[in-house]
Design an enzyme around this catalytic site. Structure first.
Site, PDB file in Angstrom:
ATOM      1  N   GLU A 172      27.477  61.764  58.292  1.00  6.69           N
ATOM      2  CA  GLU A 172      26.611  60.468  57.600  1.00  6.69           C
ATOM      3  C   GLU A 172      27.603  59.441  57.413  1.00  6.69           C
ATOM      4  OE1 GLU A 172      25.440  61.134  53.314  1.00  6.69           O
ATOM      5  OE2 GLU A 172      27.130  62.175  52.928  1.00  6.69           O
ATOM      6  N   TYR A 210      25.497  60.368  39.345  1.00 11.43           N
ATOM      7  CA  TYR A 210      24.835  59.043  39.422  1.00 11.43           C
ATOM      8  C   TYR A 210      23.550  58.717  40.216  1.00 11.43           C
ATOM      9  CZ  TYR A 210      26.959  57.218  43.798  1.00 11.43           C
ATOM     10  OH  TYR A 210      27.037  57.107  45.060  1.00 11.43           O
ATOM     11  N   LYS A 213      25.598  63.840  44.165  1.00 12.77           N
ATOM     12  CA  LYS A 213      25.814  62.521  44.098  1.00 12.77           C
ATOM     13  C   LYS A 213      26.934  62.245  43.045  1.00 12.77           C
ATOM     14  CE  LYS A 213      23.462  58.140  44.895  1.00 12.77           C
ATOM     15  NZ  LYS A 213      23.835  57.537  46.113  1.00 12.77           N
ATOM     16  N   LEU A 262      24.602  63.859  51.732  1.00 16.77           N
ATOM     17  CA  LEU A 262      23.547  63.234  50.511  1.00 16.77           C
ATOM     18  C   LEU A 262      22.286  63.388  51.058  1.00 16.77           C
ATOM     19  CD1 LEU A 262      24.101  62.652  47.495  1.00 16.77           C
ATOM     20  CD2 LEU A 262      22.992  60.298  48.428  1.00 16.77           C
TER      21      LEU A 262
END
Lengths: 283, 283
Positions: free
Chosen positions: B175, B33, B143, B199
């Site tokens: 993250e 996505y 993702k 990411l």
């Protein structure tokens, strides 16, 4: 997809069923599931599966509106309405929310049960595996639909015309993409401990019970890829395939040095189901 | 969920939209996505998002029937039809199959685009974080909707009345649950390298560009939880919130020792969007 489904209070043909986009499985893989073998209205090893389901719901703080007895009755009712004799029953509890946001606080949940024709057969041929890095998360003990690493490994296995992928974290074998794995070495069975790196499979537990019956000593400890390649036998277990012996890994011949013992253990796993089937197949 | 949706060739109100159960996002989280900020018919940093989308599709061997120009035109068309001025655009490509099986060979795919009202505001208050073990898989660069570990961490953050969870593998900060993170120390910015553990955020990249503009030296290298707790400033970045300074982690006051520099960097991130908005908001 032929079959029959229960979804949030209603029954549907499985083919053509749609799920509201508010279902967070779709956005986050926020769902737990179970796969059962069914015969008539009876679920094989129902208590074990339902117990694992409730344990997983607790781990993710998903409240289910049903208790164990109610959910069991609902599964049986769905099986009965399906009219399918031998079946594969899939149950998924997802969380739902109107807005797409990560936090699961203040979400509702939904319940899907599907019943499809399926007949467990005794395994006759040895299966082949590929090895694949275990790149999964550290919640492998929870049966969730965050299954993309297993999809990737299974796709690689199919590309290589193999039946399954055996996963290893570094040099340690954990389990397969959608099965558990055990090895026989010197008439002793080894399988990875049921911690957060593997799914505590119900057929895996049956295999350990079969070891007791067959007087095969067993140990729940991690083993390495080399130990597996040099094992006397390698046994892969899952609900939908019971126990299967491995003949090849990455194209190399493996196992075949304790065939009697391996076959006896696999036979016990199948016959336990066959007995259940005998008792319940009245359709 | 208020908004508008495109799904496989048709347009729908988002509220009430259903997805066929053949969509493998539902069973496996088998989907990638993107989330975009939209203004009128224009997508903010469209090329970067579309480029990342196509890179992720390639990594999972998902073939998309559209090329980059066609998908961009389709997104714009959906935004136009939605009639929404400032929006959040969500795009998901899932694989589909009639049967539930792990391997993704011989699957089709589907495409969902949703447009909902959303307006990015400049961040005024410092946010608070909790720390949480990073128990995710090793495909964090892709993702995908295998987001349950982020759901778990975000839920814990919300329970603690914090805004986000900062994840650490062992002692190394990677993250946040749905944002990237960087620290300022001695007028130098540090952020985790864009490898398979994080990411590669588009706002993260904007932050590095802002560093160049502000003559703040930066380094893409892992930092520890202690380095973060003792940093001069901590900056959290994401598409939907741009840059935000952190004021508290696990209830302890952090940062606040290079406020001018931190605020300048965050301001650049917001103003870059504000300029885009100015150019495109004609509705």
């Amino acid at each position: 997809m032929s079959g029959f489904a229960y979804y949030n209070g209603e029954f549907y043909p499985l083919d053509g069923l749609s799920i509201p986009i508010t279902n967070r499985a779709f956005y986050f893989g926020d769902a737990v599931y179970e796969v059962f073998l069914g015969v008539g209205e009876a679920v094989y090893q129902c208590e074990e599966h339902i117990s694992r389901l409730f344990s997983n719901l607790r781990k993710l703080s998903i409240p289910l509106l049903y208790n164990k007895e109610e959910i069991t009755a609902l599964i049986s009712h769905t099986m009965k309405k399906s009219g399918i004799g031998e079946s594969l029953v899939y149950l998924q509890v997802s969380r739902c929310a109107k807005e797409r946001r990560h936090s699961a606080l203040n979400t509702a949940h939904d319940l899907l049960i599907t019943v499809s024709p399926y007949s467990l057969k005794p395994s006759e041929e040895r299966i082949s595996l590929i090895t694949h890095d275990d790149l999964r998360y550290y919640y492998c003990d929870i049966k969730t639909v965050n299954l993309l690493p297993s999809v990737i490994a299974s796709t690689e296995a199919e590309k290589a015309k193999a039946d399954e992928a055996v996963l290893h974290r570094g040099d340690t074998v954990t389990e397969c993409a959608h099965s558990n794995i055990a090895i026989l070495k010197g008439n002793r069975l080894l399988t990875h401990p049921a911690n957060n790196l593997i799914l505590p499979g119900i057929t895996r537990k049956n295999l350990l019970k079969a070891c007791v019956k067959e007087r095969v000593p067993f140990e729940e400890r991690p083993f390495t890829v080399s130990e597996m390649m040099e094992a006397d036998e390698i046994i892969v277990t899952s609900t939908t395939r019971a126990g299967r012996l491995v003949g090849k890994i990455d194209g190399k011949s493996v196992g075949g040095r304790a065939t009697d013992c391996g076959e006896s253990l696999c036979k016990i796993l199948y016959e336990q189901f066959a007995q259940f089937k005998q008792q319940n197949l009245t359709l």
